[in-house]
Every structure is written in C-alpha cells, then in structure tokens.
Motif scaffolding. Sequence first.
Motif: not given
Length: 104
Positions: A76-104
């Motif tokens: 889960m990505i939290f910003k200002n005390g709130a959940v802004t994005a959630t992923k369940v399950g293991a992700l390949p490295k490229s997908k994880l980095f991609e998801w974080v980038e798009s969630s920032l």
Amino acid sequence: MKTVTDSSFEAEVLQAAGPVLVDFWAEWCGPCRQLAPTLEELARDKAEQITVAKINIDENPATPGKYGVRGIPTLMIFKNGAVTATKVGALPKSKLFEWVESSL
C-alpha cells in the motif's frame, strides 16, 4: 527500508512527510520473501521519492486488520495519511517499479 509496528505506524507512515510504500508481510510467506530483495532495491533507487516500510502481520495484527489486508504480500502506498494505491501479490521488478512510478 524501515520496519514499522502497530505502535509506530501512525508516526512513521501516517504522519510521514512524503509517500510511504508499506509491505504487509509474514515470515512464512514465500512470495513475501521473493519480493523482499526487489523492495530493498526500490528503497535504495527511489529513496528521495518514497520511503519503503515493512510490517510483519503476525507480530502486528491491528494495522493489517484496520486496512483490510486479506492476502499477503499486500503493498500500500500512503500519502498524507491516506492509502492512495494498493497491490496484492508478488510483482516482477519491472511491474513494481512501474506501479510505484505511476502512484507517486
């Protein structure tokens, strides 16, 4: 990468100055262990953009319950005390980095 607990969650995640990626995990979870090196790499590579924190759901049951964590790993990505994005399950490295980038 930091470790948070039920008691430190509010101060270290909800009141954090920037975004925090929280990994809800457990010792017995194979996919969690698989994901750990990728999260460590993410924590190093994106240190200026996001904090990466881990919370062991067996040792800290209150926080996962509060956020409705049903399966692990849950990220889960939290910003200002709130959940802004959630992923369940293991992700390949490229997908994880991609998801974080798009969630920032």
